[in-house]
Design an enzyme around this catalytic site. Structure first.
Site, short mmCIF file in Angstrom:
data_model
loop_
_atom_site.label_atom_id
_atom_site.label_comp_id
_atom_site.label_asym_id
_atom_site.label_seq_id
_atom_site.Cartn_x
_atom_site.Cartn_y
_atom_site.Cartn_z
NE ARG A 34 48.39 -23.36 -32.74
CZ ARG A 34 49.72 -23.41 -32.79
NH1 ARG A 34 50.33 -23.39 -33.95
NH2 ARG A 34 50.43 -23.47 -31.69
NE ARG A 46 51.18 -21.56 -27.05
CZ ARG A 46 50.78 -21.01 -28.19
NH1 ARG A 46 49.58 -20.45 -28.28
NH2 ARG A 46 51.55 -21.04 -29.25
P1 B4P Z 1 55.22 -19.24 -35.05
O1 B4P Z 1 56.10 -18.77 -33.95
O2 B4P Z 1 55.86 -19.69 -36.33
O3 B4P Z 1 54.33 -20.29 -34.34
P2 B4P Z 1 54.64 -21.79 -33.99
O4 B4P Z 1 55.81 -22.34 -34.70
O5 B4P Z 1 53.37 -22.43 -34.24
O6 B4P Z 1 55.11 -21.78 -32.49
P3 B4P Z 1 54.37 -22.18 -31.18
O7 B4P Z 1 55.43 -22.18 -30.15
O8 B4P Z 1 53.25 -21.24 -30.99
O9 B4P Z 1 53.71 -23.61 -31.41
P4 B4P Z 1 54.23 -25.10 -31.55
O10 B4P Z 1 53.48 -25.67 -32.67
O11 B4P Z 1 55.73 -25.20 -31.61
O12 B4P Z 1 54.21 -18.14 -35.58
C1 B4P Z 1 53.22 -17.54 -34.80
C2 B4P Z 1 52.42 -16.54 -35.64
O13 B4P Z 1 53.23 -15.41 -35.98
C3 B4P Z 1 51.89 -17.08 -36.96
O14 B4P Z 1 50.56 -16.69 -37.11
C4 B4P Z 1 52.76 -16.43 -38.03
O15 B4P Z 1 52.07 -16.21 -39.24
C5 B4P Z 1 53.14 -15.11 -37.37
N1 B4P Z 1 54.45 -14.63 -37.79
C6 B4P Z 1 55.56 -15.36 -37.96
N2 B4P Z 1 56.59 -14.59 -38.34
C7 B4P Z 1 56.11 -13.29 -38.41
C8 B4P Z 1 56.70 -12.02 -38.74
N3 B4P Z 1 57.99 -11.89 -39.07
N4 B4P Z 1 55.92 -10.92 -38.65
C9 B4P Z 1 54.61 -11.03 -38.31
N5 B4P Z 1 53.99 -12.21 -38.00
C10 B4P Z 1 54.74 -13.33 -38.05
O16 B4P Z 1 53.77 -25.78 -30.17
C11 B4P Z 1 52.41 -25.86 -29.81
C12 B4P Z 1 52.26 -26.69 -28.53
O17 B4P Z 1 52.68 -28.07 -28.77
C13 B4P Z 1 53.11 -26.28 -27.32
O18 B4P Z 1 52.51 -25.22 -26.58
C14 B4P Z 1 53.16 -27.62 -26.54
O19 B4P Z 1 51.98 -27.86 -25.81
C15 B4P Z 1 53.26 -28.66 -27.63
N6 B4P Z 1 54.67 -29.00 -27.91
C16 B4P Z 1 55.31 -28.76 -29.10
N7 B4P Z 1 56.59 -29.17 -29.01
C17 B4P Z 1 56.77 -29.67 -27.75
C18 B4P Z 1 57.87 -30.23 -27.06
N8 B4P Z 1 59.08 -30.34 -27.64
N9 B4P Z 1 57.70 -30.65 -25.78
C19 B4P Z 1 56.51 -30.56 -25.19
N10 B4P Z 1 55.42 -30.02 -25.77
C20 B4P Z 1 55.54 -29.57 -27.06
#
Ligand code: B4P
Length: 187
Positions: free
Chosen positions: A133, A144
């Protein structure tokens, strides 16, 4: 049930939201996934969002709010929904309040997943290796986390003040964290 899942990047929001929403029989609405789908399609919205996402910044509220409004007014969201990664700013909190009030709906709970910074950085760097990613580089992850601390972490106090917040420890294996969330929601 209308739920929000909050937490820093890498806390496991997307991971847990998928399972919890399926368990509760409600749609999982992830603004991050909606943006990435638009990026994948090469839409105008996607091209605009990618500039911000790749820099670790939030996509502007005007774009994000309009996209979310469009999604949660679909019929499948009428019985409820789980919001993953929205709201992330105070403007988004206010916008969500207005959207819900306009349709006579209310939030039931906000889940905050808590995980320490070293763990989230490790998870995101691992995801960078596994999935490539473009916002999972060390520099962008740092940004972030800063943006989250500045703009989103303070919002948990809003939901705490409304008596809606439950904090769940996001450390441990995925199934264990899911059990904790479902137990917290059952209380
Ligand atoms: P997650 O934490 O599940 O990742 P995510 O949902 O993708 O969150 P993130 O905040 O990074 O991204 P988002 O798409 O919301 O997991 C991360 C990793 O950890 C994964 O590889 C997973 O396998 C691993 N993992 C999970 N649980 C685990 C456990 N228990 N043990 C070990 N490993 C584990 O946002 C992306 C971007 O979109 C933002 O930066 C922003 O630019 C934009 N965006 C999204 N929503 C927005 C909003 N409301 N306003 C403005 N911008 C926004």
């Amino acid at each position: 049930m209308r739920l929000i899942v909050m937490g820093p990047p890498g806390a496991g929001k997307g991971t847990q939201a998928t399972v919890v929403a399926a368990n509760l029989g409600i749609p999982h609405v992830s603004t991050g996934d909606l943006f990435r789908a638009n990026v994948g399609q090469g839409s105008e919205l996607g091209l605009e969002a990618k500039r911000y996402m790749d820099a670790g910044e939030y996509v502007p509220d005007s774009i994000t709010n309009a996209m979310l409004r469009d999604r949660i007014t679909h019929d499948d969201c009428r019985p409820g929904f789980l919001l993953d990664g929205y709201p992330r700013t105070l403007d988004q909190v206010n916008e969500l309040d207005m959207m819900l009030a306009a349709s006579g709906q209310a939030l039931d709970r906000t889940v905050e997943l808590t995980v320490d910074t070293d763990e989230v950085v490790e998870r995101l760097l691992k995801r960078a290796q596994d999935q490539g990613r473009t916002d999972d580089t060390a520099e962008v992850i740092r940004r972030r986390l800063e943006v989250y601390a500045e703009q989103t972490a303070p919002l948990t106090a809003v939901y705490e003040g409304r008596g809606l917040l439950v904090r769940v420890d996001g450390l441990g294996d995925v199934a264990e964290v899911t059990r904790r969330i479902l137990a917290a929601l059952a209380n």
